[in-house]
Design a protein around this motif. Sequence first.
Motif, PDB file in Angstrom:
ATOM      1  N   MET A   1      35.839  15.335  -3.842  1.00  0.00           N
ATOM      2  CA  MET A   1      34.808  14.379  -4.230  1.00  0.00           C
ATOM      3  C   MET A   1      34.908  13.145  -3.334  1.00  0.00           C
ATOM      4  O   MET A   1      35.974  12.795  -2.854  1.00  0.00           O
ATOM      5  N   TYR A   2      33.765  12.499  -3.181  1.00  0.00           N
ATOM      6  CA  TYR A   2      33.685  11.251  -2.432  1.00  0.00           C
ATOM      7  C   TYR A   2      33.011  10.195  -3.292  1.00  0.00           C
ATOM      8  O   TYR A   2      32.148  10.516  -4.115  1.00  0.00           O
ATOM      9  N   LEU A   3      33.376   8.947  -3.056  1.00  0.00           N
ATOM     10  CA  LEU A   3      32.698   7.806  -3.643  1.00  0.00           C
ATOM     11  C   LEU A   3      31.902   7.154  -2.527  1.00  0.00           C
ATOM     12  O   LEU A   3      32.463   6.784  -1.496  1.00  0.00           O
ATOM     13  N   ILE A   4      30.601   7.055  -2.717  1.00  0.00           N
ATOM     14  CA  ILE A   4      29.716   6.433  -1.743  1.00  0.00           C
ATOM     15  C   ILE A   4      29.293   5.087  -2.295  1.00  0.00           C
ATOM     16  O   ILE A   4      28.863   4.988  -3.447  1.00  0.00           O
ATOM     17  N   GLY A   5      29.409   4.058  -1.489  1.00  0.00           N
ATOM     18  CA  GLY A   5      28.977   2.725  -1.889  1.00  0.00           C
ATOM     19  C   GLY A   5      28.045   2.153  -0.836  1.00  0.00           C
ATOM     20  O   GLY A   5      28.227   2.391   0.361  1.00  0.00           O
ATOM     21  N   CYS A   6      27.021   1.436  -1.267  1.00  0.00           N
ATOM     22  CA  CYS A   6      26.108   0.786  -0.326  1.00  0.00           C
ATOM     23  C   CYS A   6      25.487  -0.438  -0.995  1.00  0.00           C
ATOM     24  O   CYS A   6      25.638  -0.648  -2.193  1.00  0.00           O
ATOM     25  N   TYR A   7      24.798  -1.216  -0.205  1.00  0.00           N
ATOM     26  CA  TYR A   7      24.158  -2.436  -0.676  1.00  0.00           C
ATOM     27  C   TYR A   7      22.669  -2.294  -0.432  1.00  0.00           C
ATOM     28  O   TYR A   7      22.237  -2.016   0.690  1.00  0.00           O
ATOM     29  N   ILE A  71      29.192   9.169  -6.924  1.00  0.00           N
ATOM     30  CA  ILE A  71      30.086  10.180  -6.380  1.00  0.00           C
ATOM     31  C   ILE A  71      29.267  11.346  -5.845  1.00  0.00           C
ATOM     32  O   ILE A  71      28.094  11.509  -6.181  1.00  0.00           O
ATOM     33  N   CYS A  72      29.906  12.134  -4.987  1.00  0.00           N
ATOM     34  CA  CYS A  72      29.270  13.358  -4.527  1.00  0.00           C
ATOM     35  C   CYS A  72      30.348  14.363  -4.146  1.00  0.00           C
ATOM     36  O   CYS A  72      31.487  14.000  -3.853  1.00  0.00           O
ATOM     37  N   LYS A  73      29.965  15.612  -4.151  1.00  0.00           N
ATOM     38  CA  LYS A  73      30.887  16.697  -3.803  1.00  0.00           C
ATOM     39  C   LYS A  73      31.078  16.765  -2.289  1.00  0.00           C
ATOM     40  O   LYS A  73      30.204  16.337  -1.520  1.00  0.00           O
ATOM     41  N   ASN A  74      32.209  17.320  -1.891  1.00  0.00           N
ATOM     42  CA  ASN A  74      32.567  17.409  -0.474  1.00  0.00           C
ATOM     43  C   ASN A  74      31.474  18.038   0.380  1.00  0.00           C
ATOM     44  O   ASN A  74      31.196  17.571   1.484  1.00  0.00           O
ATOM     45  N   ASP A  75      30.863  19.112  -0.126  1.00  0.00           N
ATOM     46  CA  ASP A  75      29.928  19.873   0.703  1.00  0.00           C
ATOM     47  C   ASP A  75      28.572  19.197   0.910  1.00  0.00           C
ATOM     48  O   ASP A  75      27.767  19.674   1.706  1.00  0.00           O
ATOM     49  N   ILE A  76      28.310  18.069   0.233  1.00  0.00           N
ATOM     50  CA  ILE A  76      27.021  17.398   0.421  1.00  0.00           C
ATOM     51  C   ILE A  76      27.154  15.971   0.950  1.00  0.00           C
ATOM     52  O   ILE A  76      26.142  15.286   1.113  1.00  0.00           O
ATOM     53  N   VAL A  77      28.367  15.532   1.250  1.00  0.00           N
ATOM     54  CA  VAL A  77      28.544  14.135   1.654  1.00  0.00           C
ATOM     55  C   VAL A  77      27.722  13.811   2.908  1.00  0.00           C
ATOM     56  O   VAL A  77      27.125  12.738   3.005  1.00  0.00           O
ATOM     57  N   GLY A  78      27.644  14.740   3.850  1.00  0.00           N
ATOM     58  CA  GLY A  78      26.832  14.506   5.050  1.00  0.00           C
ATOM     59  C   GLY A  78      25.363  14.332   4.731  1.00  0.00           C
ATOM     60  O   GLY A  78      24.691  13.437   5.262  1.00  0.00           O
ATOM     61  N   MET A 100      38.083  10.928  -2.682  1.00  0.00           N
ATOM     62  CA  MET A 100      38.773  10.814  -3.967  1.00  0.00           C
ATOM     63  C   MET A 100      39.642  12.049  -4.184  1.00  0.00           C
ATOM     64  O   MET A 100      39.291  13.142  -3.760  1.00  0.00           O
ATOM     65  N   GLU A 101      40.747  11.867  -4.843  1.00  0.00           N
ATOM     66  CA  GLU A 101      41.630  12.966  -5.218  1.00  0.00           C
ATOM     67  C   GLU A 101      41.472  13.215  -6.709  1.00  0.00           C
ATOM     68  O   GLU A 101      41.273  12.277  -7.478  1.00  0.00           O
ATOM     69  N   THR A 102      41.544  14.459  -7.114  1.00  0.00           N
ATOM     70  CA  THR A 102      41.540  14.750  -8.539  1.00  0.00           C
ATOM     71  C   THR A 102      42.977  14.949  -9.000  1.00  0.00           C
ATOM     72  O   THR A 102      43.827  15.446  -8.250  1.00  0.00           O
TER      73      THR A 102
END
Length: 111
Positions: A1-7, A71-78, A100-102
Amino acid sequence: MYLIGCYVPESHLEKVKTALFEKGGGQLGNYDCCAWQTRGTGQFRPLAHSTPFSGETGKIHREDEYKLELICKNDIVGDIIETLIRVHPYETPAYHVIKMETVDIPTSTES
């Protein structure tokens, strides 16, 4: 998983969220459209050769914005980052990506 942040400027918050949710961002277990948003004030100074969404070249500009996190899954972060850049109104949107680590936490049935 990834955490995406933006403004994101207030005027485009719902548009950006909707686009990221449609790509699969913000899904956790049996829930979707999960996000955190916090209102604040961003600042920047457009430099020469920029085409700012707001503000004037060479002058510091302050903008009401939201910090958006999902958050998003590894396979869609791009795909998520590509979509963010495409739908965001800023010429160069500021964003961050955190892996992120689970952690498996044992549960106890004892009271």
